[in-house]
Design an enzyme around this catalytic site. Structure first.
Site, PDB file in Angstrom:
ATOM      1  N   ARG A   8       0.846  -1.191   0.000  1.00 37.66           N
ATOM      2  CA  ARG A   8       0.000   0.000   0.000  1.00 37.66           C
ATOM      3  C   ARG A   8       0.881   1.241   0.000  1.00 37.66           C
ATOM      4  O   ARG A   8       0.993   1.943   0.993  1.00 37.66           O
ATOM      5  CB  ARG A   8      -0.898  -0.059   1.201  1.00 37.66           C
ATOM      6  CG  ARG A   8      -1.824  -1.258   0.976  1.00 37.66           C
ATOM      7  CD  ARG A   8      -3.077  -1.042   1.545  1.00 37.66           C
ATOM      8  NE  ARG A   8      -4.132  -1.501   0.676  1.00 37.66           N
ATOM      9  CZ  ARG A   8      -5.366  -1.580   1.094  1.00 37.66           C
ATOM     10  NH1 ARG A   8      -5.661  -1.216   2.290  1.00 37.66           N
ATOM     11  NH2 ARG A   8      -6.299  -1.987   0.285  1.00 37.66           N
ATOM     12  N   ASP A  53      -3.366  -1.693  -7.173  1.00 37.54           N
ATOM     13  CA  ASP A  53      -4.009  -2.246  -5.987  1.00 37.54           C
ATOM     14  C   ASP A  53      -5.435  -2.733  -6.258  1.00 37.54           C
ATOM     15  O   ASP A  53      -6.404  -1.978  -6.217  1.00 37.54           O
ATOM     16  CB  ASP A  53      -4.001  -1.181  -4.884  1.00 37.54           C
ATOM     17  CG  ASP A  53      -4.512  -1.713  -3.558  1.00 37.54           C
ATOM     18  OD1 ASP A  53      -4.902  -2.889  -3.499  1.00 37.54           O
ATOM     19  OD2 ASP A  53      -4.525  -0.940  -2.592  1.00 37.54           O
ATOM     20  N   TYR A  71      -3.713  -0.866   7.760  1.00 36.95           N
ATOM     21  CA  TYR A  71      -4.811  -1.771   8.132  1.00 36.95           C
ATOM     22  C   TYR A  71      -5.103  -1.669   9.624  1.00 36.95           C
ATOM     23  O   TYR A  71      -4.213  -1.377  10.428  1.00 36.95           O
ATOM     24  CB  TYR A  71      -4.439  -3.217   7.800  1.00 36.95           C
ATOM     25  CG  TYR A  71      -4.402  -3.520   6.325  1.00 36.95           C
ATOM     26  CD1 TYR A  71      -5.566  -3.507   5.570  1.00 36.95           C
ATOM     27  CD2 TYR A  71      -3.209  -3.833   5.683  1.00 36.95           C
ATOM     28  CE1 TYR A  71      -5.548  -3.796   4.213  1.00 36.95           C
ATOM     29  CE2 TYR A  71      -3.177  -4.138   4.327  1.00 36.95           C
ATOM     30  CZ  TYR A  71      -4.349  -4.110   3.598  1.00 36.95           C
ATOM     31  OH  TYR A  71      -4.335  -4.397   2.269  1.00 36.95           O
ATOM     32  N   SER A 128      -8.179  -2.302  -3.464  1.00 37.64           N
ATOM     33  CA  SER A 128      -8.814  -0.980  -3.405  1.00 37.64           C
ATOM     34  C   SER A 128      -9.812  -0.777  -4.537  1.00 37.64           C
ATOM     35  O   SER A 128     -10.924  -0.289  -4.304  1.00 37.64           O
ATOM     36  CB  SER A 128      -7.760   0.130  -3.498  1.00 37.64           C
ATOM     37  OG  SER A 128      -6.967   0.120  -2.353  1.00 37.64           O
ATOM     38  N   GLN A 152      -0.244   2.123  -5.833  1.00 39.74           N
ATOM     39  CA  GLN A 152      -1.689   2.348  -5.701  1.00 39.74           C
ATOM     40  C   GLN A 152      -2.452   1.971  -6.978  1.00 39.74           C
ATOM     41  O   GLN A 152      -3.521   1.388  -6.912  1.00 39.74           O
ATOM     42  CB  GLN A 152      -1.926   3.820  -5.398  1.00 39.74           C
ATOM     43  CG  GLN A 152      -3.073   4.056  -4.473  1.00 39.74           C
ATOM     44  CD  GLN A 152      -3.069   5.465  -3.904  1.00 39.74           C
ATOM     45  OE1 GLN A 152      -2.189   6.276  -4.207  1.00 39.74           O
ATOM     46  NE2 GLN A 152      -4.055   5.763  -3.094  1.00 39.74           N
TER      47      GLN A 152
HETATM   48  P1  NAD Z   1      -9.933  -3.150   5.109  1.00 38.76           P
HETATM   49  O1  NAD Z   1     -10.714  -3.658   3.942  1.00 38.76           O
HETATM   50  O2  NAD Z   1      -8.855  -4.019   5.667  1.00 38.76           O
HETATM   51  O3  NAD Z   1     -10.973  -2.856   6.297  1.00 38.76           O
HETATM   52  C1  NAD Z   1     -12.064  -2.001   6.117  1.00 38.76           C
HETATM   53  C2  NAD Z   1     -12.178  -1.055   7.279  1.00 38.76           C
HETATM   54  O4  NAD Z   1     -12.653  -1.758   8.427  1.00 38.76           O
HETATM   55  C3  NAD Z   1     -10.878  -0.382   7.708  1.00 38.76           C
HETATM   56  O5  NAD Z   1     -11.041   1.009   7.660  1.00 38.76           O
HETATM   57  C4  NAD Z   1     -10.668  -0.883   9.127  1.00 38.76           C
HETATM   58  O6  NAD Z   1     -10.057   0.085   9.951  1.00 38.76           O
HETATM   59  C5  NAD Z   1     -12.081  -1.162   9.559  1.00 38.76           C
HETATM   60  N1  NAD Z   1     -12.245  -2.017  10.734  1.00 38.76           N
HETATM   61  C6  NAD Z   1     -11.534  -3.107  11.130  1.00 38.76           C
HETATM   62  N2  NAD Z   1     -12.028  -3.598  12.285  1.00 38.76           N
HETATM   63  C7  NAD Z   1     -13.082  -2.812  12.628  1.00 38.76           C
HETATM   64  C8  NAD Z   1     -14.004  -2.810  13.704  1.00 38.76           C
HETATM   65  N3  NAD Z   1     -13.938  -3.704  14.690  1.00 38.76           N
HETATM   66  N4  NAD Z   1     -14.957  -1.858  13.719  1.00 38.76           N
HETATM   67  C9  NAD Z   1     -15.048  -0.915  12.744  1.00 38.76           C
HETATM   68  N5  NAD Z   1     -14.191  -0.867  11.709  1.00 38.76           N
HETATM   69  C10 NAD Z   1     -13.219  -1.799  11.655  1.00 38.76           C
HETATM   70  O7  NAD Z   1      -9.362  -1.706   4.860  1.00 38.76           O
HETATM   71  P2  NAD Z   1      -9.062  -0.963   3.478  1.00 38.76           P
HETATM   72  O8  NAD Z   1     -10.309  -0.521   2.865  1.00 38.76           O
HETATM   73  O9  NAD Z   1      -8.206  -1.851   2.692  1.00 38.76           O
HETATM   74  O10 NAD Z   1      -8.263   0.334   3.933  1.00 38.76           O
HETATM   75  C11 NAD Z   1      -7.439   0.420   5.059  1.00 38.76           C
HETATM   76  C12 NAD Z   1      -6.681   1.751   4.997  1.00 38.76           C
HETATM   77  O11 NAD Z   1      -5.668   1.692   4.014  1.00 38.76           O
HETATM   78  C13 NAD Z   1      -7.546   2.944   4.640  1.00 38.76           C
HETATM   79  O12 NAD Z   1      -7.172   4.025   5.453  1.00 38.76           O
HETATM   80  C14 NAD Z   1      -7.207   3.237   3.234  1.00 38.76           C
HETATM   81  O13 NAD Z   1      -7.380   4.600   2.898  1.00 38.76           O
HETATM   82  C15 NAD Z   1      -5.750   2.850   3.196  1.00 38.76           C
HETATM   83  N6  NAD Z   1      -5.303   2.512   1.845  1.00 38.76           N
HETATM   84  C16 NAD Z   1      -4.094   2.985   1.412  1.00 38.76           C
HETATM   85  C17 NAD Z   1      -3.650   2.654   0.135  1.00 38.76           C
HETATM   86  C18 NAD Z   1      -2.332   3.164  -0.384  1.00 38.76           C
HETATM   87  O14 NAD Z   1      -1.693   3.922   0.294  1.00 38.76           O
HETATM   88  N7  NAD Z   1      -1.886   2.737  -1.548  1.00 38.76           N
HETATM   89  C19 NAD Z   1      -4.418   1.860  -0.697  1.00 38.76           C
HETATM   90  C20 NAD Z   1      -5.636   1.384  -0.220  1.00 38.76           C
HETATM   91  C21 NAD Z   1      -6.064   1.716   1.062  1.00 38.76           C
END
Ligand code: NAD
Length: 375
Positions: free
Chosen positions: A122, A130, A228, A133, A127
């Site tokens: 990530r 990915d 994460y 995403s 990106q």
């Molecule tokens: P994910 O699919 O792993 O999880 C979805 C969401 O569920 C996350 O926001 C997580 O914090 C939340 N979660 C976990 N346990 C929980 C609970 N008990 N109650 C409520 N919420 C809970 O996450 P994701 O969509 O892959 O994204 C995670 C982070 O990574 C985000 O901040 C996203 O912006 C970031 N991200 C960065 C990049 C990059 O830099 N290239 C790419 C994709 C995502």
């Protein structure tokens, strides 16, 4: 270099690893591309569209897998099909690395270098590659659109001569990529939206979309280097459930997207909490494939509880918009290939950070630190 895209075989899967536009990009790079006959049909792409883009159509799956230098799939391959690839070839796509060690072993045994889409780092640079995403974004949209279609009410406020309809209340649990898109979609449809995540850093993002961030004190949480969420203790999960129960009981739609990378999804909505919801309300569990956030979710099914609450557990909701989901998926894969392409081939630069992050197997071994056998 011959790239091959087999037809997806999982029930309800309608995406395809490359769409014709992606094929055209690869052919322009100098790659040869082959597609299994009918591979893009469910996503709206005919064999003739692929031929026009420069691909050849194959009807002999086993032979095509054996000849390919690089196999591209959306869903994890069947273990028997992994064995059909030639030693030294490459594979990419979703591989469910935490769920199926036998597939990782099969790639190692076959001498295939497996680039796992779930493990793309990530980083800003990666990106555009990915897959998690790009697909989560569409799943978040589909979660709300599906719930809106199933709900016994409308989402926006309406002031009419017959009276005023209040906006629907939507509660989004988990504000990652899917959750943010779910919030944005529900807001666009006119709903009043609340959201919660264990990572407090998302509060500003929730507010900027016009939604309310729910605060529940569950103690120390935090996130990993990759962004994460960390796994909660059972006591924290219980506190979270207590904090959410009242919001759920007042919601018309609850969309759960809470995942913990590499672990089973936490169960955040208990049967008791669901029983407290209004008959006719809808819960969409976007974590259904990873075990589900909702007690009572049945993966790939829609169930209605005795009290009339509808729980939608369809896995990979993005596969229900296969044309765009395939377009995004394929673009991610082509971006990966293009990034490393040397004019003729895809050299496996094992010292590169992106490759190091997602390479599961190479040279007959499991090489990824997280999946290497102990000892
Ligand atoms: P994910 O699919 O792993 O999880 C979805 C969401 O569920 C996350 O926001 C997580 O914090 C939340 N979660 C976990 N346990 C929980 C609970 N008990 N109650 C409520 N919420 C809970 O996450 P994701 O969509 O892959 O994204 C995670 C982070 O990574 C985000 O901040 C996203 O912006 C970031 N991200 C960065 C990049 C990059 O830099 N290239 C790419 C994709 C995502």
């Amino acid at each position: 270099m011959l790239l091959f895209v087999p037809k997806e075989t999982r029930p309800l899967e309608s995406r395809v690893g490359l769409d014709p536009a992606a094929v055209a990009r690869l052919v322009k790079l100098g790659a040869a591309v082959a597609i299994e006959a009918g591979g893009g049909e469910a996503a709206g792409h005919l064999d003739a569209d692929y031929e026009e883009a420069g691909a050849t159509i194959r009807t002999d799956l086993a032979a095509a897998l054996g000849e390919a230098d690089f196999v591209i799939r959306v869903r994890p391959a069947e273990v028997e099909e992994v064995a059909l690839q030639k030693p030294g070839s490459l594979a990419t796509g979703l591989m469910d690395p935490f769920g199926s060690p036998e597939r990782i072993k099969a790639y190692a045994d076959a001498g295939v270098s497996a680039l796992c889409s779930e493990l793309i780092p990530r980083t800003t640079l990666a990106q555009k590659m990915d897959v998690l995403s790009s697909q989560a974004n569409l799943a978040g949209y589909m979660g709300v659109v599906t719930a809106a279609e199933r709900l016994d009410a409308i989402l926006p406020m309406m002031m009419t001569p017959a009276g005023t309809i209040s906006p629907a209340k939507v509660f989004v649990i988990g504000v990652g990529v899917a959750g943010l898109q779910a919030i944005a979609t529900a807001r666009r449809l006119g709903a009043r939206v609340e959201a919660f995540d264990t990572r407090p850093v998302v509060e500003e993002q929730v507010k900027s979309l016009g939604a309310k961030f729910v605060k529940i004190d569950i103690g120390e949480t935090g996130e990993t280097e990759q962004g994460y969420a960390r796994e909660l203790t059972p006591e924290q999960v219980e506190l979270q459930r207590q904090g959410m129960a009242k919001i759920c009981s007042g919601a018309d739609i609850v969309v759960t997207t809470a995942k913990v990378f590499g672990r089973k999804a936490p169960v955040l909505l208990t049967a008791g909490m669901i029983a407290g919801m209004r008959p006719g309300s809808v819960v969409v569990d976007l974590a259904a494939e990873g075990g589900g956030n909702v007690e009572g979710t049945v993966c790939d099914e829609e169930v209605v509880t005795d009290a009339g609450v509808r729980i939608i557990g369809w896995g990979a909701l993005e596969a229900r918009v296969p044309r765009h989901a395939s377009q995004m998926f394929a673009a991610n894969i082509v971006n990966l290939i293009e990034h490393f392409w040397d004019g003729e081939t895809f050299p496996l630069r094992t010292d590169d950070e992106i490759i190091k992050g997602c390479l599961l197997t190479h040279g007959g071994q499991i090489v990824h630190e997280r999946f290497k056998p102990a000892g």
